[in-house]
Design a protein around this motif. Structure first.
Motif, PDB file in Angstrom:
ATOM      1  N   ILE A 112       0.841  -1.201   0.000  1.00 32.16           N
ATOM      2  CA  ILE A 112       0.000   0.000   0.000  1.00 32.16           C
ATOM      3  C   ILE A 112       0.875   1.249   0.000  1.00 32.16           C
ATOM      4  N   ALA A 113       1.900   1.240   0.850  1.00 33.11           N
ATOM      5  CA  ALA A 113       2.822   2.376   0.880  1.00 33.11           C
ATOM      6  C   ALA A 113       3.497   2.554  -0.481  1.00 33.11           C
ATOM      7  N   GLY A 114       3.888   1.442  -1.095  1.00 29.53           N
ATOM      8  CA  GLY A 114       4.498   1.523  -2.416  1.00 29.53           C
ATOM      9  C   GLY A 114       3.542   2.055  -3.458  1.00 29.53           C
ATOM     10  N   ASP A 115       2.266   1.689  -3.328  1.00 32.57           N
ATOM     11  CA  ASP A 115       1.250   2.184  -4.249  1.00 32.57           C
ATOM     12  C   ASP A 115       1.008   3.671  -4.063  1.00 32.57           C
ATOM     13  N   TYR A 116       1.074   4.122  -2.824  1.00 36.20           N
ATOM     14  CA  TYR A 116       0.676   5.496  -2.488  1.00 36.20           C
ATOM     15  C   TYR A 116       1.807   6.498  -2.658  1.00 36.20           C
ATOM     16  N   MET A 117       3.047   6.092  -2.342  1.00 39.06           N
ATOM     17  CA  MET A 117       4.188   7.000  -2.432  1.00 39.06           C
ATOM     18  C   MET A 117       4.656   7.062  -3.890  1.00 39.06           C
ATOM     19  N   SER A 118       4.006   7.914  -4.633  1.00 38.22           N
ATOM     20  CA  SER A 118       4.178   7.939  -6.081  1.00 38.22           C
ATOM     21  C   SER A 118       5.195   8.992  -6.498  1.00 38.22           C
ATOM     22  N   ALA A 119       5.295   9.189  -7.811  1.00 40.26           N
ATOM     23  CA  ALA A 119       6.158  10.250  -8.328  1.00 40.26           C
ATOM     24  C   ALA A 119       5.690  11.615  -7.837  1.00 40.26           C
ATOM     25  N   ALA A 120       4.382  11.746  -7.608  1.00 41.24           N
ATOM     26  CA  ALA A 120       3.866  13.005  -7.071  1.00 41.24           C
ATOM     27  C   ALA A 120       4.471  13.296  -5.714  1.00 41.24           C
ATOM     28  N   SER A 121       4.654  12.254  -4.912  1.00 40.62           N
ATOM     29  CA  SER A 121       5.206  12.437  -3.572  1.00 40.62           C
ATOM     30  C   SER A 121       6.701  12.707  -3.611  1.00 40.62           C
ATOM     31  N   PHE A 122       7.436  11.849  -4.297  1.00 37.44           N
ATOM     32  CA  PHE A 122       8.888  11.916  -4.276  1.00 37.44           C
ATOM     33  C   PHE A 122       9.419  13.103  -5.074  1.00 37.44           C
ATOM     34  N   LEU A 123       8.845  13.342  -6.244  1.00 37.17           N
ATOM     35  CA  LEU A 123       9.325  14.409  -7.113  1.00 37.17           C
ATOM     36  C   LEU A 123       8.515  15.695  -6.957  1.00 37.17           C
ATOM     37  N   GLY A 124       7.180  15.560  -7.002  1.00 41.20           N
ATOM     38  CA  GLY A 124       6.334  16.744  -7.062  1.00 41.20           C
ATOM     39  C   GLY A 124       6.267  17.526  -5.771  1.00 41.20           C
ATOM     40  N   ILE A 125       6.054  16.838  -4.642  1.00 42.84           N
ATOM     41  CA  ILE A 125       5.901  17.558  -3.370  1.00 42.84           C
ATOM     42  C   ILE A 125       7.198  18.275  -2.999  1.00 42.84           C
ATOM     43  N   SER A 126       8.316  17.576  -3.114  1.00 43.85           N
ATOM     44  CA  SER A 126       9.597  18.212  -2.796  1.00 43.85           C
ATOM     45  C   SER A 126       9.837  19.411  -3.700  1.00 43.85           C
ATOM     46  N   GLY A 127       9.441  19.301  -4.961  1.00 48.43           N
ATOM     47  CA  GLY A 127       9.588  20.423  -5.881  1.00 48.43           C
ATOM     48  C   GLY A 127       8.731  21.610  -5.500  1.00 48.43           C
ATOM     49  N   LEU A 128       7.491  21.355  -5.087  1.00 46.41           N
ATOM     50  CA  LEU A 128       6.605  22.452  -4.681  1.00 46.41           C
ATOM     51  C   LEU A 128       7.126  23.142  -3.428  1.00 46.41           C
ATOM     52  N   ILE A 129       7.646  22.354  -2.475  1.00 45.38           N
ATOM     53  CA  ILE A 129       8.219  22.962  -1.270  1.00 45.38           C
ATOM     54  C   ILE A 129       9.447  23.793  -1.632  1.00 45.38           C
ATOM     55  N   ALA A 130      10.272  23.274  -2.551  1.00 46.11           N
ATOM     56  CA  ALA A 130      11.464  24.013  -2.973  1.00 46.11           C
ATOM     57  C   ALA A 130      11.101  25.332  -3.645  1.00 46.11           C
ATOM     58  N   LEU A 131       9.956  25.378  -4.311  1.00 43.16           N
ATOM     59  CA  LEU A 131       9.551  26.595  -5.022  1.00 43.16           C
ATOM     60  C   LEU A 131       8.693  27.516  -4.166  1.00 43.16           C
ATOM     61  N   PHE A 132       7.826  26.944  -3.323  1.00 43.14           N
ATOM     62  CA  PHE A 132       6.836  27.764  -2.612  1.00 43.14           C
ATOM     63  C   PHE A 132       6.906  27.649  -1.090  1.00 43.14           C
ATOM     64  N   GLY A 133       7.857  26.881  -0.577  1.00 45.77           N
ATOM     65  CA  GLY A 133       8.057  26.830   0.859  1.00 45.77           C
ATOM     66  C   GLY A 133       6.873  26.289   1.627  1.00 45.77           C
ATOM     67  N   TYR A 134       6.387  27.062   2.582  1.00 44.80           N
ATOM     68  CA  TYR A 134       5.321  26.631   3.487  1.00 44.80           C
ATOM     69  C   TYR A 134       4.098  26.109   2.737  1.00 44.80           C
ATOM     70  N   ASP A 135       3.679  26.811   1.692  1.00 47.86           N
ATOM     71  CA  ASP A 135       2.473  26.410   0.973  1.00 47.86           C
ATOM     72  C   ASP A 135       2.633  25.056   0.293  1.00 47.86           C
ATOM     73  N   GLY A 136       3.861  24.712  -0.098  1.00 52.70           N
ATOM     74  CA  GLY A 136       4.082  23.414  -0.710  1.00 52.70           C
ATOM     75  C   GLY A 136       3.872  22.260   0.247  1.00 52.70           C
ATOM     76  N   MET A 137       4.000  22.534   1.562  1.00 48.78           N
ATOM     77  CA  MET A 137       3.830  21.474   2.555  1.00 48.78           C
ATOM     78  C   MET A 137       2.388  20.989   2.655  1.00 48.78           C
ATOM     79  N   LEU A 138       1.436  21.730   2.092  1.00 43.81           N
ATOM     80  CA  LEU A 138       0.036  21.304   2.151  1.00 43.81           C
ATOM     81  C   LEU A 138      -0.129  19.901   1.592  1.00 43.81           C
ATOM     82  N   TYR A 139       0.608  19.577   0.530  1.00 48.47           N
ATOM     83  CA  TYR A 139       0.486  18.252  -0.072  1.00 48.47           C
ATOM     84  C   TYR A 139       0.962  17.169   0.898  1.00 48.47           C
ATOM     85  N   SER A 140       2.089  17.391   1.554  1.00 50.90           N
ATOM     86  CA  SER A 140       2.593  16.403   2.512  1.00 50.90           C
ATOM     87  C   SER A 140       1.595  16.166   3.634  1.00 50.90           C
TER      88      SER A 140
END
Length: 532
Positions: A56-84
């Motif tokens: 289940i964890a493998g199914d859920y921790m997708s490219a959105a999590s590993f690549l996208g969320i970290s990218g949003l935090i890197a670009l928008f800081g606090y607001d990017g953490m909403l996804y996490s």
């Protein structure tokens, strides 16, 4: 950033090693199956809670999590953490509301739960259509992640390489599903979860060591290198300002928290364990893994801003999808270093493994919906188990083709943002009908069908007429403007509409509620008596 030949060679070797290993798993499993629908859809229900929790964890921790969320935090800081935060909190909804009940009431798909006490054909067609739609939207995000990763690996200059990568990922996912079914898909996800957690822990430790374990120093450095100063650490950089951005924030939060419980590929995992208790324990295992992972993505996002810089992240990929890869390059020693080469290649290979495993799970769930719900509901008298499995294999090819086409179209959007859209559709179309079916005694067939379409159609229409598709430089079609819905995520409007449509369809229906059927379903849901 132009990646050197050593990076390319080592990363491609690691890609190839993972693909070879997963194909070996698929081949082995395909020789040890008996071809039944239960084997293909659920792997024979033989997985332990620990194994299923990792899957289940493998199914859920997708490219959105590993690549996208970290990218949003890197670009928008606090607001990017909403996804996490949103992705993690969503699991509490799954644990307390649906995991055990879905395992007891269903057999293979979401439609099994909903159609148990209603007219099967219209309900299965509606639920199957919704499940396939959500799955395709989720697949598109994974395709975009794969394309971004390979574009960085090849220096960001080869659109042809990016396109062929998307096509190759689509072809591999069809092979995994059509040959190995749920058993192969599950083991691929377990291997991927272990690799992803190991890679994420390594990067997190290296980031913290760089700042001597001082979180404040990490955040201060991230703010200094973000180009936004202290605003980077405060709410509002992406979702602040006017009322539109604030409502978009609320809409996204609703979609993330409520959408997980309506994702077909997550719901289908509850059927791979022998009992409801095992399903509940699986979710507990997965929460531990997923919780730790999302906490680490926050460190990686701010680490990328601090060490790479938001400007360089955006220059490499405007949506931020390559932030983790750039961070790994820096942590390993930077340009020309052996450590940078190795760490970058490992992270790229882990991300690629993540994408392959997730697309396999989503494709299996969507092909099961096509075969078990759409095809079997139209030809139930003539459909044998083996013919249904054959249809599922063919459906995986068609779904893969659609996902490839849309992935090529949406290649410049952030993968976490794309997944947010899929979550909104799942929360709008699947969650209302699921909750009504489980908890409302008087729910009817009309209410079920209206609930699905009443959430699905508005969600899709609102996305089409939103800034996601047209009307802004970041849109899919920036040269045209036919948007009139101001929000980028439709959840704030479409989720209530799904619940409203289900209620309205029920109260206006002349159908007599099946009291006996509900009583039986309630006993089965709460006790497991009579569950498959």
């Amino acid at each position: 950033m132009i990646v050197g030949g050593d990076h390319q060679t080592l990363a491609l070797l690691l890609f190839s090693a993972f693909v070879a290993a997963t194909l070996a798993i698929t081949t082995w499993v395909s020789r040890n199956r008996h071809g039944s629908a239960e084997e293909f859809y659920t792997g024979g229900r033989l997985f332990s809670p620990l194994e299923n929790g990792f899957a289940i964890a493998g199914d859920y921790m997708s490219a959105a999590s590993f690549l996208g969320i970290s990218g949003l935090i890197a670009l928008f800081g606090y607001d990017g953490m909403l996804y996490s935060v949103g992705f993690l909190v969503a699991w509490l909804v799954v644990l307390f509301l649906v995991a055990e009940l879905v395992r007891n009431c269903g057999k293979f798909t979401l439609a099994d739960v909903v159609a148990a006490r209603m007219s099967e054909r219209p309900v299965r067609i509606a639920a199957g259509t919704s499940s396939v739609t959500v799955s395709v939207l989720y697949l598109v995000a994974q395709m975009v992640g794969a394309g971004s990763l390979v574009a960085l690996l090849l220096g960001g200059t080869s659109d042809a390489a990016r396109n062929w990568t998307v096509i190759g990922v689509g072809a591999l996912m069809v092979v995994y599903v059509s040959l190995g079914g749920m058993r192969a898909t599950t083991w691929i996800q377990i291997v991927k979860a272990v690799l992803l957690m190991a890679g994420t822990i390594t990067l997190t430790v290296l980031v913290l060591l760089r700042f001597h374990g001082n979180i404040n120093a990490l955040l201060d450095s991230a703010a200094d290198h973000s180009g936004h100063g202290r605003e980077f650490l405060a709410p509002g950089l992406k979702y602040g300002g006017d009322w539109t951005a604030r409502f978009d924030f609320i809409s996204l939060g609703l979609a993330l928290v409520l959408g997980t419980a309506g994702l077909p590929h997550i719901l289908s995992r509850f059927y791979t364990v022998p009992t409801a208790r095992a399903a509940r324990r699986s979710v507990v295992w997965s929460i531990g893994l997923i919780g730790g992972f999302y906490l680490m993505t926050i460190v990686l996002g701010f680490g990328a801003a601090a060490l790479v810089g938001s400007a360089e992240v955006k220059a490499s990929n405007p949506a931020g999808n390559t932030a983790v890869a750039l961070l790994a390059y820096d942590l390993g020693g930077g340009a020309g270093s052996t450590g940078g080469t190795v760490l970058f290649a490992v992270v790229a290979a882990v991300a690629f493994a993540t994408i392959l495993a997730v697309v396999a799970g989503i494709t299996l769930a969507s092909s099961a919906s096509v075969a078990h719900d759409l095809y079997a509901s139209l030809r139930r008298r003539h459909a044998k188990q083996r013919s249904e499995v054959a249809v599922a294999r063919v459906a995986s090819v068609g779904i893969g083709a659609v996902a490839i086409g849309l992935g090529l179209l949406a290649r410049d959007l952030n993968v976490a943002f794309l997944v947010g859209l899929a979550f909104a559709v799942a929360a709008s179309a699947n969650l209302p009908v699921l909750l009504y079916s489980l908890f409302w005694r008087n729910f009817t067939t009309r209410g079920a069908v209206w609930s699905v379409y009443g959430g699905l159609v508005p969600a899709l229409v609102l996305v089409l007429v939103s800034p996601v598709v047209s009307g802004s430089p970041e849109s899919l079609f920036p040269g045209v403007d036919f948007q009139f819905f101001p929000l980028q995520n439709p959840g704030l409007v479409s989720i209530p509409l799904g619940f409203l449509a289900g209620w309205l369809g029920t109260v206006t229906s002349r159908e007599v509620p099946d009291e006996v059927g509900y009583a039986e379903a309630e006993v089965r849901a709460l006790t497991g008596a009579g569950a498959v």
